[in-house]
Design a protein around this motif. Structure first.
Motif, PDB file in Angstrom:
ATOM      1  N   GLY A 130       0.791  -1.228   0.000  1.00 43.09           N
ATOM      2  CA  GLY A 130       0.000   0.000   0.000  1.00 43.09           C
ATOM      3  C   GLY A 130       0.821   1.273   0.000  1.00 43.09           C
ATOM      4  N   GLY A 131       2.089   1.178   0.409  1.00 40.78           N
ATOM      5  CA  GLY A 131       2.999   2.318   0.272  1.00 40.78           C
ATOM      6  C   GLY A 131       2.898   3.411   1.319  1.00 40.78           C
ATOM      7  N   GLU A 132       1.894   3.365   2.202  1.00 45.78           N
ATOM      8  CA  GLU A 132       1.725   4.478   3.145  1.00 45.78           C
ATOM      9  C   GLU A 132       1.727   4.051   4.609  1.00 45.78           C
ATOM     10  OE1 GLU A 132      -1.440   7.174   2.124  1.00 45.78           O
ATOM     11  OE2 GLU A 132      -0.889   7.167   0.006  1.00 45.78           O
ATOM     12  N   PHE A 133       2.202   2.844   4.878  1.00 49.34           N
ATOM     13  CA  PHE A 133       2.178   2.354   6.262  1.00 49.34           C
ATOM     14  C   PHE A 133       3.450   2.760   7.008  1.00 49.34           C
ATOM     15  CE2 PHE A 133       4.022  -0.862   3.542  1.00 49.34           C
ATOM     16  CZ  PHE A 133       5.145  -1.286   4.239  1.00 49.34           C
ATOM     17  N   GLU A 134       3.286   2.945   8.325  1.00 46.17           N
ATOM     18  CA  GLU A 134       4.430   3.244   9.199  1.00 46.17           C
ATOM     19  C   GLU A 134       5.243   1.974   9.431  1.00 46.17           C
ATOM     20  OE1 GLU A 134       7.213   4.436  12.021  1.00 46.17           O
ATOM     21  OE2 GLU A 134       6.103   5.592  10.544  1.00 46.17           O
ATOM     22  N   GLU A 135       4.559   0.844   9.650  1.00 50.32           N
ATOM     23  CA  GLU A 135       5.251  -0.414   9.863  1.00 50.32           C
ATOM     24  C   GLU A 135       4.288  -1.577   9.644  1.00 50.32           C
ATOM     25  OE1 GLU A 135       6.689  -0.403  13.921  1.00 50.32           O
ATOM     26  OE2 GLU A 135       4.700  -0.785  14.760  1.00 50.32           O
ATOM     27  N   ILE A 136       4.871  -2.763   9.474  1.00 52.82           N
ATOM     28  CA  ILE A 136       4.092  -3.997   9.457  1.00 52.82           C
ATOM     29  C   ILE A 136       4.392  -4.717  10.769  1.00 52.82           C
ATOM     30  CG2 ILE A 136       3.928  -6.299   8.421  1.00 52.82           C
ATOM     31  CD1 ILE A 136       4.203  -5.053   5.717  1.00 52.82           C
ATOM     32  N   ILE A 137       3.340  -5.056  11.502  1.00 48.59           N
ATOM     33  CA  ILE A 137       3.523  -5.816  12.738  1.00 48.59           C
ATOM     34  C   ILE A 137       3.214  -7.276  12.438  1.00 48.59           C
ATOM     35  CG2 ILE A 137       2.836  -6.129  15.144  1.00 48.59           C
ATOM     36  CD1 ILE A 137       2.004  -3.213  15.219  1.00 48.59           C
ATOM     37  N   VAL A 138       4.199  -8.133  12.671  1.00 51.30           N
ATOM     38  CA  VAL A 138       4.042  -9.565  12.422  1.00 51.30           C
ATOM     39  C   VAL A 138       3.782 -10.255  13.756  1.00 51.30           C
ATOM     40  CG1 VAL A 138       5.097 -11.625  11.434  1.00 51.30           C
ATOM     41  CG2 VAL A 138       5.668  -9.379  10.504  1.00 51.30           C
ATOM     42  N   GLY A 139       2.749 -11.076  13.804  1.00 47.64           N
ATOM     43  CA  GLY A 139       2.432 -11.788  15.042  1.00 47.64           C
ATOM     44  C   GLY A 139       1.625 -13.033  14.732  1.00 47.64           C
ATOM     45  N   GLY A 140       1.234 -13.729  15.780  1.00 44.17           N
ATOM     46  CA  GLY A 140       0.406 -14.923  15.616  1.00 44.17           C
ATOM     47  C   GLY A 140       1.199 -16.209  15.492  1.00 44.17           C
ATOM     48  N   ALA A 141       2.470 -16.089  15.072  1.00 42.43           N
ATOM     49  CA  ALA A 141       3.363 -17.248  14.917  1.00 42.43           C
ATOM     50  C   ALA A 141       4.765 -16.699  14.686  1.00 42.43           C
ATOM     51  CB  ALA A 141       2.927 -18.108  13.722  1.00 42.43           C
ATOM     52  N   PRO A 142       5.820 -17.533  14.862  1.00 40.68           N
ATOM     53  CA  PRO A 142       7.185 -17.024  14.638  1.00 40.68           C
ATOM     54  C   PRO A 142       7.425 -16.740  13.153  1.00 40.68           C
ATOM     55  CG  PRO A 142       7.185 -19.134  15.824  1.00 40.68           C
ATOM     56  CD  PRO A 142       5.808 -18.929  15.300  1.00 40.68           C
ATOM     57  N   LEU A 143       8.194 -15.705  12.872  1.00 41.83           N
ATOM     58  CA  LEU A 143       8.580 -15.391  11.499  1.00 41.83           C
ATOM     59  C   LEU A 143       9.828 -16.192  11.156  1.00 41.83           C
ATOM     60  CD1 LEU A 143       8.215 -13.617   8.947  1.00 41.83           C
ATOM     61  CD2 LEU A 143       9.563 -11.849  10.075  1.00 41.83           C
ATOM     62  N   ASN A 144       9.853 -16.776   9.958  1.00 41.21           N
ATOM     63  CA  ASN A 144      11.003 -17.565   9.520  1.00 41.21           C
ATOM     64  C   ASN A 144      12.283 -16.711   9.621  1.00 41.21           C
ATOM     65  OD1 ASN A 144      12.990 -18.556   7.440  1.00 41.21           O
ATOM     66  ND2 ASN A 144      11.470 -20.191   7.344  1.00 41.21           N
ATOM     67  N   PRO A 145      13.328 -17.221  10.325  1.00 45.17           N
ATOM     68  CA  PRO A 145      14.547 -16.412  10.546  1.00 45.17           C
ATOM     69  C   PRO A 145      15.219 -15.923   9.267  1.00 45.17           C
ATOM     70  CG  PRO A 145      14.562 -18.358  11.949  1.00 45.17           C
ATOM     71  CD  PRO A 145      13.401 -18.521  11.008  1.00 45.17           C
ATOM     72  N   GLU A 146      15.206 -16.749   8.211  1.00 45.65           N
ATOM     73  CA  GLU A 146      15.844 -16.326   6.956  1.00 45.65           C
ATOM     74  C   GLU A 146      15.088 -15.142   6.343  1.00 45.65           C
ATOM     75  OE1 GLU A 146      16.312 -18.015   2.472  1.00 45.65           O
ATOM     76  OE2 GLU A 146      16.804 -19.442   4.065  1.00 45.65           O
ATOM     77  N   VAL A 147      13.769 -15.221   6.390  1.00 40.14           N
ATOM     78  CA  VAL A 147      12.935 -14.132   5.867  1.00 40.14           C
ATOM     79  C   VAL A 147      13.163 -12.876   6.712  1.00 40.14           C
ATOM     80  CG1 VAL A 147      10.566 -13.377   5.406  1.00 40.14           C
ATOM     81  CG2 VAL A 147      11.198 -15.772   5.049  1.00 40.14           C
ATOM     82  N   GLU A 148      13.192 -13.057   8.023  1.00 33.86           N
ATOM     83  CA  GLU A 148      13.391 -11.927   8.937  1.00 33.86           C
ATOM     84  C   GLU A 148      14.735 -11.240   8.694  1.00 33.86           C
ATOM     85  OE1 GLU A 148      13.450 -11.135  13.759  1.00 33.86           O
ATOM     86  OE2 GLU A 148      12.621 -13.009  12.991  1.00 33.86           O
ATOM     87  N   GLU A 149      15.778 -12.047   8.530  1.00 32.48           N
ATOM     88  CA  GLU A 149      17.118 -11.489   8.314  1.00 32.48           C
ATOM     89  C   GLU A 149      17.169 -10.702   7.007  1.00 32.48           C
ATOM     90  OE1 GLU A 149      20.971 -10.840   6.955  1.00 32.48           O
ATOM     91  OE2 GLU A 149      19.748 -12.368   5.953  1.00 32.48           O
ATOM     92  N   PHE A 150      16.507 -11.228   5.948  1.00 30.26           N
ATOM     93  CA  PHE A 150      16.506 -10.539   4.659  1.00 30.26           C
ATOM     94  C   PHE A 150      15.746  -9.213   4.748  1.00 30.26           C
ATOM     95  CE2 PHE A 150      14.649  -9.448   0.568  1.00 30.26           C
ATOM     96  CZ  PHE A 150      15.778  -9.420  -0.238  1.00 30.26           C
ATOM     97  N   LEU A 151      14.569  -9.242   5.390  1.00 32.03           N
ATOM     98  CA  LEU A 151      13.770  -8.009   5.517  1.00 32.03           C
ATOM     99  C   LEU A 151      14.530  -6.950   6.305  1.00 32.03           C
ATOM    100  CD1 LEU A 151      10.222  -9.508   6.254  1.00 32.03           C
ATOM    101  CD2 LEU A 151      11.033  -8.530   4.106  1.00 32.03           C
ATOM    102  N   SER A 152      15.299  -7.403   7.296  1.00 29.21           N
ATOM    103  CA  SER A 152      16.115  -6.479   8.082  1.00 29.21           C
ATOM    104  C   SER A 152      17.244  -5.904   7.230  1.00 29.21           C
ATOM    105  CB  SER A 152      16.683  -7.215   9.298  1.00 29.21           C
ATOM    106  OG  SER A 152      17.557  -6.387   9.999  1.00 29.21           O
ATOM    107  N   ARG A 153      17.844  -6.764   6.403  1.00 30.25           N
ATOM    108  CA  ARG A 153      18.968  -6.331   5.556  1.00 30.25           C
ATOM    109  C   ARG A 153      18.537  -5.237   4.576  1.00 30.25           C
ATOM    110  NH1 ARG A 153      20.993 -10.706   1.726  1.00 30.25           N
ATOM    111  NH2 ARG A 153      20.527 -11.966   3.562  1.00 30.25           N
ATOM    112  N   ILE A 154      17.325  -5.346   4.051  1.00 34.15           N
ATOM    113  CA  ILE A 154      16.856  -4.334   3.079  1.00 34.15           C
ATOM    114  C   ILE A 154      16.168  -3.153   3.774  1.00 34.15           C
ATOM    115  CG2 ILE A 154      16.612  -6.068   1.256  1.00 34.15           C
ATOM    116  CD1 ILE A 154      13.543  -5.825   1.584  1.00 34.15           C
ATOM    117  N   LYS A 155      16.203  -3.166   5.150  1.00 33.33           N
ATOM    118  CA  LYS A 155      15.611  -2.090   5.964  1.00 33.33           C
ATOM    119  C   LYS A 155      14.101  -1.937   5.737  1.00 33.33           C
ATOM    120  CE  LYS A 155      19.829   0.595   6.653  1.00 33.33           C
ATOM    121  NZ  LYS A 155      20.757  -0.461   6.228  1.00 33.33           N
TER     122      LYS A 155
END
Length: 556
Positions: A324-349
């Motif tokens: 959507g392009g206008e969000f402050e952040e995405i909050i992930v919950g309900g289950a653990p986020l896959n560490p590889e996915v998390e590390e990549f999302l962090s790397r691209i800020k």
């Protein structure tokens, strides 16, 4: 907002202050109700409850897809003083009827298509059933002598008589409830296969709502796309309760959110906050990003200093726009986020954060805004509202059971003192069943479930979820479950048939491919975590309505 305001006062003030603003839009019809129209709908329901003899503390069951009508029933019930019993629409009719009976609900609001599978005579305490689809009476107990049907017909006339000058913002005043009264009776569908009624009080909801307001997760005039099940505590709190307390415009997405439909809706609504589960981010990563960054040519390009940053910036921009392009952040919950996915999302800020909660806390336990978020964590224990501790000799380094105490912790399980005593100790600590560590500033790092932990032959703790997270990133693996068989680790794998078709891999060739995957997996895990073999399963794992695998079915 004053912290001395009670939950019902927060809503009364919000509805008055945001009177002319849009409150609820049905995504499928594009029909929008303002806060004034929603408040009027709530007032009509209060009058209907009054006319039909609903008393404070009575249970009202609610089952249906996310819709403005669903939200109106929920809000009307808790602001009246009755207890709402939201039932996930994914429950089979037998389980749903059991919950309605166990909760002693006297009224049922239900979608017409769901009602078709129910048997009214098997719910003897229910006086009447009302359609969420059109508001008509669907069934009424013979001893009730059609009282509800008659009163529904008289509702508009009596409403006009009560509000002779028309319903105005001055008419929005809700009774103040006792903090310990039960607002919501939320039945969990845990992976143990036994459903328990979580008693969430007005204080529990107040804790979640006030935290959301003070954190500015939502704010007056902000936009929100509600696509998680509102019958589940996570979606309920942050896609409904907090938005309605702040004057947010909620677009209600009633369909099952496939990634394509969801991305289309996100681009149209352009929400200011996105609440989501890991599955959505993981699917986008595996189907769209991973094939792009693992190509040989691309790996070579990304090794050149400077180019990687520019490339990651492009991916980040595309991902942000996709949501959507206008969000402050995405909050992930309900289950653990896959560490590889998390590390990549962090790397691209990418602006995301991972929170931690459970139905028993309505749901929030920990959260950190994305700019302060520590990768691998589940956020910081809510300051001022919740306390946390780890039952371990060295809480920062040796995992132990996570225990929490505070405003958000439930009253207990309904009519189940044994189950309550098993998780709530005498000092009020809730034993979560999750294993983890905790840093000095109360940031929580989750390892896995206490019940799923496997003790290796040399005394090492093995958390199957950590191995599964690595395996789920391998090609041709849709989902997996690591279990212990004869003192050895076995990975059950449900194949990714879509990817197999894409690459022309046949079922006959699949076992050999899994042997190669097993070799790669065992390079990534600790020596005591090595998997002995991969066993293919033909059908998707059986899951709870909130999409957790029913592990107990596969442990034999």
């Amino acid at each position: 907002m004053s912290t001395s305001e009670t939950l019902t006062e927060i809503y009364a003030r919000s509805f008055r202050d945001n009177w002319t603003l849009p409150a609820l839009t049905d995504y499928s019809t594009d029909k929008t109700d303002t806060y004034a129209q929603m408040a009027k709908g709530i007032a009509r329901m209060h009058l209907m409850y009054e006319m039909t003899g609903v008393k404070k503390g009575d249970k009202i069951a609610l089952i249906g897809k996310n819709s403005p009508g669903w939200i109106t029933v929920f809000m009307a019930t808790i602001t009246y003083g009755a207890t709402i019993v939201p039932v996930l629409q994914d429950f089979n009719p037998v389980d749903a009827q059991h919950i309605i009976n166990h909760s002693e609900s006297i009224l049922l609001f239900v979608d017409n298509n769901i009602w078709e599978s129910f048997e009214f005579e098997k719910m003897p305490k229910v006086k009447g059933v009302i359609s969420l689809t059109d508001g008509k009476i669907l069934a009424e107990h013979p001893l009730n002598e059609r009282k509800i049907e008659r009163e529904l017909k008289n509702l508009t006339r009596k409403f006009k008589k009560r509000y002779k000058k028309g319903f105005s913002s001055d008419d929005v005043n809700y009774p103040i409830m006792n903090d310990d009264d039960i607002a919501v009776l939320n039945y969990t569908s845990g992976t143990t296969g036994f459903s328990k009624g979580v008693m969430l009080t007005y204080r529990n909801l107040w804790g979640n709502v006030t935290f959301g307001i003070h954190s500015r997760l939502h704010f007056q005039g902000s936009r929100c796309l509600s696509f998680l099940p509102l019958a589940h505590a996570y979606g309920c709190a942050f896609d409904m309760l907090v938005p309605l307390a702040t004057g947010t415009h909620i677009t209600v997405f009633g369909k099952i959110p496939s990634p394509n439909l969801l991305l289309k809706a996100l681009s149209q609504v352009r929400p200011n906050l996105v609440i989501c589960v890991p599955l959505i981010l993981e699917k986008i990563y595996r189907k769209q990003i991973l094939p792009m960054i693992t190509k040989k040519a691309m790996r070579w390009v990304l090794a050149i200093p400077g180019i990687d940053k520019a490339f990651y910036s492009i991916i980040r921009r595309k991902l942000v726009e996709a949501f959507g392009g206008e969000f402050e952040e995405i909050i992930v919950g309900g289950a653990p986020l896959n560490p590889e996915v998390e590390e990549f999302l962090s790397r691209i800020k990418f602006p995301f954060t991972v929170g931690y909660g459970m139905t028993e806390c309505g749901p929030l336990i920990s959260y950190t805004p994305w700019r302060q978020f520590i990768v691998g964590s589940s956020g910081r224990t809510l300051p001022g509202l919740m306390l946390s501790k780890i039952e371990s000799p060295d809480p920062e380094n040796i995992p132990g059971e996570i225990c929490v105490r505070g405003v958000n912790v439930m009253k207990g399980y309904y009519k189940n003192p044994e189950a309550t005593a098993a998780v709530l100790d005498e000092e009020g600590w809730l034993h979560t069943g999750d294993m983890g560590t905790r840093s000095e500033d109360a940031t929580i790092f989750i390892k896995g479930r206490y019940k799923t932990m496997i003790l290796s032959s040399n005394g090492q703790n093995i958390y199957p979820e950590e191995i599964e997270a690595k395996l789920n990133n391998m090609p041709f693996v849709s989902e997996s479950l690591v279990v212990e068989r004869n003192k050895r680790l076995v990975a059950l794998v449900y194949p990714d048939y879509e990817m197999m078709d894409q690459y022309g891999l046949t079922l006959e060739e699949l076992p050999k491919e899994m042997d190669n995957i097993l070799v790669e997996l065992n390079k990534l895990v600790a020596p005591y975590e090595k998997v002995d073999r991969i066993q293919l399963i033909a059908n998707e794992f059986e899951k709870t309505p909130k999409r957790s695998i029913k592990r107990y079915l596969y442990n034999a």
